[in-house]
Structure formats: C-alpha cells, structure tokens
Scaffold this active site. Structure first.
Site, mmCIF file in Angstrom:
data_model
loop_
_atom_site.group_PDB
_atom_site.id
_atom_site.type_symbol
_atom_site.label_atom_id
_atom_site.label_comp_id
_atom_site.label_asym_id
_atom_site.label_seq_id
_atom_site.Cartn_x
_atom_site.Cartn_y
_atom_site.Cartn_z
ATOM 1 N N ASP A 1 33.296 28.502 42.204
ATOM 2 C CA ASP A 1 34.348 28.413 43.230
ATOM 3 C C ASP A 1 33.833 28.903 44.578
ATOM 4 O OD1 ASP A 1 36.884 27.680 44.089
ATOM 5 O OD2 ASP A 1 37.738 29.660 43.724
ATOM 6 N N SER B 1 47.300 39.282 40.778
ATOM 7 C CA SER B 1 46.817 40.623 41.091
ATOM 8 C C SER B 1 47.065 40.953 42.555
ATOM 9 C CB SER B 1 45.315 40.736 40.793
ATOM 10 O OG SER B 1 44.578 39.898 41.676
ATOM 11 N N LEU C 1 45.536 45.218 50.754
ATOM 12 C CA LEU C 1 44.543 44.387 51.436
ATOM 13 C C LEU C 1 44.802 42.900 51.236
ATOM 14 C CD1 LEU C 1 41.258 46.349 50.582
ATOM 15 C CD2 LEU C 1 42.557 46.400 52.727
ATOM 16 N N SER D 1 46.432 39.716 48.058
ATOM 17 C CA SER D 1 46.967 39.421 46.734
ATOM 18 C C SER D 1 46.404 38.104 46.238
ATOM 19 C CB SER D 1 48.498 39.366 46.759
ATOM 20 O OG SER D 1 48.943 38.384 47.672
ATOM 21 N N GLY D 2 46.374 37.972 44.919
ATOM 22 C CA GLY D 2 45.877 36.756 44.297
ATOM 23 C C GLY D 2 46.910 36.172 43.365
ATOM 24 N N ALA D 3 46.463 35.297 42.464
ATOM 25 C CA ALA D 3 47.381 34.598 41.568
ATOM 26 C C ALA D 3 48.143 35.568 40.675
ATOM 27 C CB ALA D 3 46.603 33.595 40.720
#
EC number: 2.7.11.17
Length: 343
Positions: free
Chosen positions: A136, A27, A21, A23-25
């Site tokens: 944030d 994960s 779905l 992606s992050g920093a």
C-alpha cells in the site's frame, strides 16, 4: 527484535496521553509521553471490540514491524495490551506528510524528487530483502522524520504489508490509483507491486498529478491494465529523459520485466547526476493543490467498483473482505468537488 505484548490494566499508567494525532479504519493514534521519561511516541490505540474478525490484520502488522529496523521506516517500539485495547507504540515522526512539505518549500527540483525516491527505494529494497511486500505504498504513507529541511523521509503504515513466505501472494490489496496490473487481474503477485506503486509516486512527484485517472472505473482499470499513460506537455517539457526512462521501467506492464528495487537504485536518475536541477515547484505545487487537496486525498471511499471488478475475476469471499478493508480512495486530478472521481 522481539516485542512481547506487555499486559496493563490501564495504559495511562504507562503513558501520559497528550493529544490525538489521527485515526484509521479501526484505531486512533495519540501523541503519548512515556511515564518517567521525556520520550514521546505515536500510540496506536486499537479497541478489541473493533478487532473482531480482523485480528489477523493487526497480528500481521505486528509480525511485520517486529522484523524491521531501517532508518527510513517508522519503527515499532513497544506493544501493550489492556482488557479492552491493543496499543502499538510507534516511533514518533514530526515532519509532516510528503505533499504538505513539497507545498511549503521555497524551491523544488528533479534532484529533490530523485533524492526522495531514492530513500523510499532503499527502504522498500530492505523490506523486499526480508521477504516483506508493503502492498500500500502511496504519498500519504511517506512522512518526514523532522520539520527540518534536511529531514529524511520515512515509510509508514504496515497494516496491509505481508510476509511473502512463498513466491507469490494472492489477496487483492492496495489503493486503486497505485495498484499494479497483475493485482487488478487477480494474478498471483509479489514484490513488483511495490515497484509499480513507486513508479506512480515518482510520476506524481514530477508533475503533481497521477498517471492513471478517469471518471469511469472500467476505463481507469483499463488504463492500468494497459499501462497507458502519457508524459503530457507542458507539464513534462522540463523533465529529463532520464526521469521518464526511470518511470517507464517502474510502470512496466509485465512484472517479470519491471525493475526490481535494486535495479531502480542503480538507474542513473537515482545513482548518478541525470536529474535536472531546474526549479519545478510552481507547476508541481499547482497540480498537487488541484489534485490532492487534503479534503480529497484524505477521504475514504466506497470501493464498490473495485470489488465488483475483483468479483468478476472470481475472487473468494475471504479475499474480497480483505480487499474491502484494504481500499482507500482519492480525488480525480483536475476535477471539481462536485464530480465523482474514479482513480
């Protein structure tokens, strides 16, 4: 709600992984189906090797999410741990991101914006009642629960949230275009930083571009520190005075004078009939398309200038590293892709 980390040798014995779905920093988020049922989740997969030195960030996110239960906040359903990964099973929301949905609408009015902001205010007010500061808030973290027209909006991404045990927090965090003056000044700050971010979001929802922007980082920070913004013509000509008054109270320079979430919820633009019902989709969608194109507002940025600003204020190396992990950057409104945005 107590969610213990459930130990597993292989996550595929618990979930069938369907597709990626996002992606992050550090994960990836996968669409996953629980074995033995039709239940779907958004499975946040975090490699432990990527967590070295960042364990506190993830533990903080889990600690925050464990305390939360609200209809407008994406829920943490389960936590699993394997020898190599940590897995957060999150409530699956399928309605897409805020800007995408606005662009797809047949019409869009101030009343629609007021309804959206009211839902987010309710969720953030709930967080604040628990002593939690999101830190944030931005349009990318506002998702629709379903694809249906009457879908509710959901607040997501609690990686930077903080449980406020005392009166104030200290680490600089957030996204430059949405960050409050007191945070830029590296003063102790609290729940009011979320209200400021909601002021920026409300402004964007009514015109399609952000209140603070400049090609120069120092000028951008100066605008924020002075709370210097305008209701530009012609973009704000058809917007109610009530909406402008609401935004002024959220983008108040002094956090002590800034509205709380509860005060904002009681403002007539949210609680009454002050919001205009005139269709503003044309101008707003045009500006969103220009200023928040997916390739721009999804792009991570080098936060050198922000961190340089923080260093000048004497922030500790630990705080600076936390800030570096927090920063995400987006494109300057109205600029072409060849230019270097600073907001």
């Amino acid at each position: 709600m107590l969610l213990l980390k459930k130990q597993t040798e292989d996550i595929s014995s618990v979930y069938e992984i369907r597709e990626k779905l996002g992606s992050g920093a550090f994960s990836e988020v996968m669409l996953a189906q629980e074995r033995g049922s039709a239940h779907l989740v958004a499975l946040k997969c975090i490699p432990k090797k990527a967590l070295r030195g960042k364990e506190a960030l993830v533990e903080n996110e889990i600690a925050v999410l464990r305390r939360i239960s609200h209809p407008n906040i994406v829920a943490l359903e389960d936590v699993h741990e394997s020898p190599s990964h940590l897995y957060l099973a999150m409530e699956l929301v399928t309605g897409g991101e805020l800007f995408d949905r606005i662009m797809e609408r047949g019409s869009y009015t101030e009343k629609d914006a007021s309804h959206l902001v009211g839902q987010v205010l309710g969720a953030v007010s709930y967080l604040h009642s628990l002593g939690i500061v999101h830190r944030d808030l931005k349009p990318e973290n506002l998702l629709y629960a379903t694809p249906f027209e009457d879908s509710k909006i959901m607040v997501s991404d609690f990686g930077l949230s903080k449980i406020q045990a005392g009166n104030m927090l200290g680490t600089a965090c957030g996204t430059p275009g949405y960050v409050a003056p007191e945070l830029l000044e590296q003063k102790p700050y609290g729940k009011a930083v979320d209200v400021w971010a909601l002021g920026v979001i409300s402004y964007i929802l009514l015109c399609g571009y952000p209140p603070f922007y400049d090609e120069s980082d120092p000028e951008l920070f100066s605008q924020i520190l002075r709370a210097s913004y305008e209701f530009d013509s012609p973009f704000w000509d058809d917007i109610s005075e009530s909406a402008k008054d609401f935004i002024r109270h959220l983008l108040e320079r002094d956090p002590q004078k800034r509205f709380t979430c509860q005060q904002a919820l009681q403002h007539l633009w949210i609680s009454g009939d002050a919001a205009f019902d005139r269709d503003i989709l044309g101008s707003v969608s045009e500006q969103i398309q220009k200023n928040f194109a997916r390739t721009h507002w999804k792009r991570a940025f080098n936060a050198t200038s922000f961190l340089r600003h923080i260093r000048k204020l004497g922030q500790s190396p630990e705080g600076e590293e936390a800030s570096r992990q927090c920063m995400t950057r987006h494109s300057h409104p109205g600029l072409g892709t060849s230019q270097s945005p600073k907001w």
